[in-house]
Write an enzyme that holds these catalytic residues in place. Structure first.
Site, PDB file in Angstrom:
ATOM      1  N   ASN A   8       0.880  -1.182   0.000  1.00 60.24           N
ATOM      2  CA  ASN A   8       0.000   0.000   0.000  1.00 60.24           C
ATOM      3  C   ASN A   8       0.914   1.227   0.000  1.00 60.24           C
ATOM      4  O   ASN A   8       1.492   1.558   1.034  1.00 60.24           O
ATOM      5  CB  ASN A   8      -0.891  -0.036   1.244  1.00 60.24           C
ATOM      6  CG  ASN A   8      -1.685   1.241   1.424  1.00 60.24           C
ATOM      7  OD1 ASN A   8      -1.782   2.067   0.509  1.00 60.24           O
ATOM      8  ND2 ASN A   8      -2.259   1.411   2.614  1.00 60.24           N
ATOM      9  N   LYS A  10       0.137   4.284  -0.260  1.00 61.39           N
ATOM     10  CA  LYS A  10      -0.468   5.495   0.309  1.00 61.39           C
ATOM     11  C   LYS A  10      -0.160   6.693  -0.588  1.00 61.39           C
ATOM     12  O   LYS A  10      -0.110   6.532  -1.806  1.00 61.39           O
ATOM     13  CB  LYS A  10       0.015   5.709   1.751  1.00 61.39           C
ATOM     14  CG  LYS A  10      -0.139   4.444   2.597  1.00 61.39           C
ATOM     15  CD  LYS A  10       0.051   4.684   4.056  1.00 61.39           C
ATOM     16  CE  LYS A  10      -0.125   3.360   4.805  1.00 61.39           C
ATOM     17  NZ  LYS A  10      -0.144   3.515   6.249  1.00 61.39           N
ATOM     18  N   HIS A  94      -9.643   1.982   4.778  1.00 64.47           N
ATOM     19  CA  HIS A  94      -8.386   2.057   5.525  1.00 64.47           C
ATOM     20  C   HIS A  94      -8.584   2.989   6.722  1.00 64.47           C
ATOM     21  O   HIS A  94      -9.336   3.956   6.642  1.00 64.47           O
ATOM     22  CB  HIS A  94      -7.269   2.582   4.612  1.00 64.47           C
ATOM     23  CG  HIS A  94      -5.909   2.453   5.237  1.00 64.47           C
ATOM     24  ND1 HIS A  94      -5.457   3.340   6.186  1.00 64.47           N
ATOM     25  CD2 HIS A  94      -4.927   1.541   5.062  1.00 64.47           C
ATOM     26  CE1 HIS A  94      -4.238   2.969   6.569  1.00 64.47           C
ATOM     27  NE2 HIS A  94      -3.891   1.877   5.909  1.00 64.47           N
ATOM     28  N   GLU A  96      -6.868   5.266   7.826  1.00 71.09           N
ATOM     29  CA  GLU A  96      -6.571   6.678   7.523  1.00 71.09           C
ATOM     30  C   GLU A  96      -7.758   7.346   6.831  1.00 71.09           C
ATOM     31  O   GLU A  96      -7.984   8.539   6.996  1.00 71.09           O
ATOM     32  CB  GLU A  96      -5.289   6.760   6.673  1.00 71.09           C
ATOM     33  CG  GLU A  96      -4.062   6.430   7.514  1.00 71.09           C
ATOM     34  CD  GLU A  96      -2.895   5.813   6.758  1.00 71.09           C
ATOM     35  OE1 GLU A  96      -2.912   5.824   5.509  1.00 71.09           O
ATOM     36  OE2 GLU A  96      -1.964   5.321   7.421  1.00 71.09           O
ATOM     37  N   GLU A 162      -6.045  -4.435  10.402  1.00 71.50           N
ATOM     38  CA  GLU A 162      -4.962  -3.496  10.671  1.00 71.50           C
ATOM     39  C   GLU A 162      -5.267  -2.721  11.948  1.00 71.50           C
ATOM     40  O   GLU A 162      -6.028  -1.742  11.915  1.00 71.50           O
ATOM     41  CB  GLU A 162      -4.818  -2.489   9.522  1.00 71.50           C
ATOM     42  CG  GLU A 162      -4.503  -3.113   8.177  1.00 71.50           C
ATOM     43  CD  GLU A 162      -3.829  -2.107   7.246  1.00 71.50           C
ATOM     44  OE1 GLU A 162      -2.742  -2.412   6.772  1.00 71.50           O
ATOM     45  OE2 GLU A 162      -4.391  -1.026   7.032  1.00 71.50           O
ATOM     46  N   GLY A 168       2.052   2.154  10.813  1.00 72.67           N
ATOM     47  CA  GLY A 168       3.090   3.175  10.740  1.00 72.67           C
ATOM     48  C   GLY A 168       3.803   3.457  12.048  1.00 72.67           C
ATOM     49  O   GLY A 168       4.546   4.423  12.159  1.00 72.67           O
ATOM     50  N   SER A 200       2.796  -2.157  10.376  1.00 76.55           N
ATOM     51  CA  SER A 200       4.222  -2.310  10.695  1.00 76.55           C
ATOM     52  C   SER A 200       4.804  -3.678  10.342  1.00 76.55           C
ATOM     53  O   SER A 200       5.645  -4.209  11.069  1.00 76.55           O
ATOM     54  CB  SER A 200       4.484  -1.978  12.173  1.00 76.55           C
ATOM     55  OG  SER A 200       4.174  -0.616  12.421  1.00 76.55           O
TER      56      SER A 200
HETATM   57  P1  PGA Z   1       2.524   0.276   7.617  1.00 72.78           P
HETATM   58  O1  PGA Z   1       1.096   0.558   6.969  1.00 72.78           O
HETATM   59  O2  PGA Z   1       3.016  -1.037   7.064  1.00 72.78           O
HETATM   60  O3  PGA Z   1       3.384   1.427   7.163  1.00 72.78           O
HETATM   61  O4  PGA Z   1       2.336   0.225   9.090  1.00 72.78           O
HETATM   62  C1  PGA Z   1       0.192  -0.488   6.724  1.00 72.78           C
HETATM   63  C2  PGA Z   1      -1.069   0.066   6.129  1.00 72.78           C
HETATM   64  O5  PGA Z   1      -1.502   1.134   6.563  1.00 72.78           O
HETATM   65  O6  PGA Z   1      -1.668  -0.532   5.218  1.00 72.78           O
END
Ligand code: PGA
Length: 236
Positions: A8, A10, A94, A96, A162, A168, A200
């Protein structure tokens, strides 16, 4: 069983970074790990260019879409447009999007149906906040999100668990905690959906996470941006 490793990106990546996709594809074409499918969900601006690369080992996906197929929605992009640009799947819901754009379970559900309407596979994200976990409400929150935002499993479906606090942050739940939530989601959605873990995921923890029960693959943010690091996770 086949493992699914999804990147992903982003809001990262300019045209120059497409070389990471080419490098990833070339490395996988030369030496494909057994029973592993690899997808990268790109910003919409890179998707069409990436489909022009004629990739053989990497599938392309997108991030978020509008619920409508077309219309007066300045700045939005429909699932049909993302399909047209070469996506085979779209991430919806997601954390976010849920936190920064106020997306509710009902909106995420409508978006997942829009993804299917366009003939693509929805990747629906769910996960608890740290406050939810500390309050012992993880399974309750995940149940509510799955029930409210995940469409029926009669067609292809990918769910990504997640935990918001793991995205993150460099922190991950224990394997036991991942197994508990994945087993719970499996009980809710049945055997046909793929359930990915995200938050992560790094080369150092990917093998352990991928060996955890009810984990069908991983959704990788930061560590998917560079081919070398993402390959280490894929080879795990
Ligand atoms: P990350 O993000 O691996 O940077 O923690 C995962 C995600 O948000 O899909």
């Amino acid at each position: 069983m086949q493992r699914l490793i999804v990147g992903n990106w982003k809001m990262h990546g300019l045209a120059a970074q497409l070389q990471e996709i080419s490098a990833l594809d070339a490395a996988l074409e030369a030496d494909a790990p057994p029973a592993t499918a690899v997808m990268v969900c790109l910003p919409a601006t890179l998707l069409a260019a990436a489909s022009g690369l004629q990739l053989s080992a990497v599938q392309l996906g997108a991030q978020d879409c509008h619920v409508r197929a077309e219309g007066a929605h300045t700045g939005d992009i429909s699932a049909e447009m993302l399909a047209d640009a070469g996506a085979v799947a779209i991430i919806v819901g997601h954390s976010e999007r849920r936190s920064m754009h106020g997306e509710t379970d009902a909106i995420v559900h409508a978006k997942a149906l829009a993804v299917r309407r366009a003939g693509l596979v929805p990747i629906v994200c769910v996960g608890e906040t740290l406050a939810d976990r500390d309050a012992g409400a993880t399974l309750e929150v995940v149940t509510r999100q799955v029930t409210g935002s995940v469409p029926d499993t009669s067609e292809s479906l990918i769910i990504a668990y997640e935990p918001v606090w793991a995205v993150g942050s460099g922190r991950t739940p224990s394997r036991q905690d991942i197994a508990e939530v994945h087993g719970h989601i499996r009980g809710l959605v049945g055997p046909s959906a793929s359930i990915l873990y995200g938050g992560s995921v790094k080369p150092a923890n990917a093998a352990d996470i991928l060996r955890t029960s009810h984990v069908d693959g991983v959704l990788v943010g930061g560590a998917s941006l560079r081919a070398a690091e993402f390959l280490e996770i894929i080879r795990a």
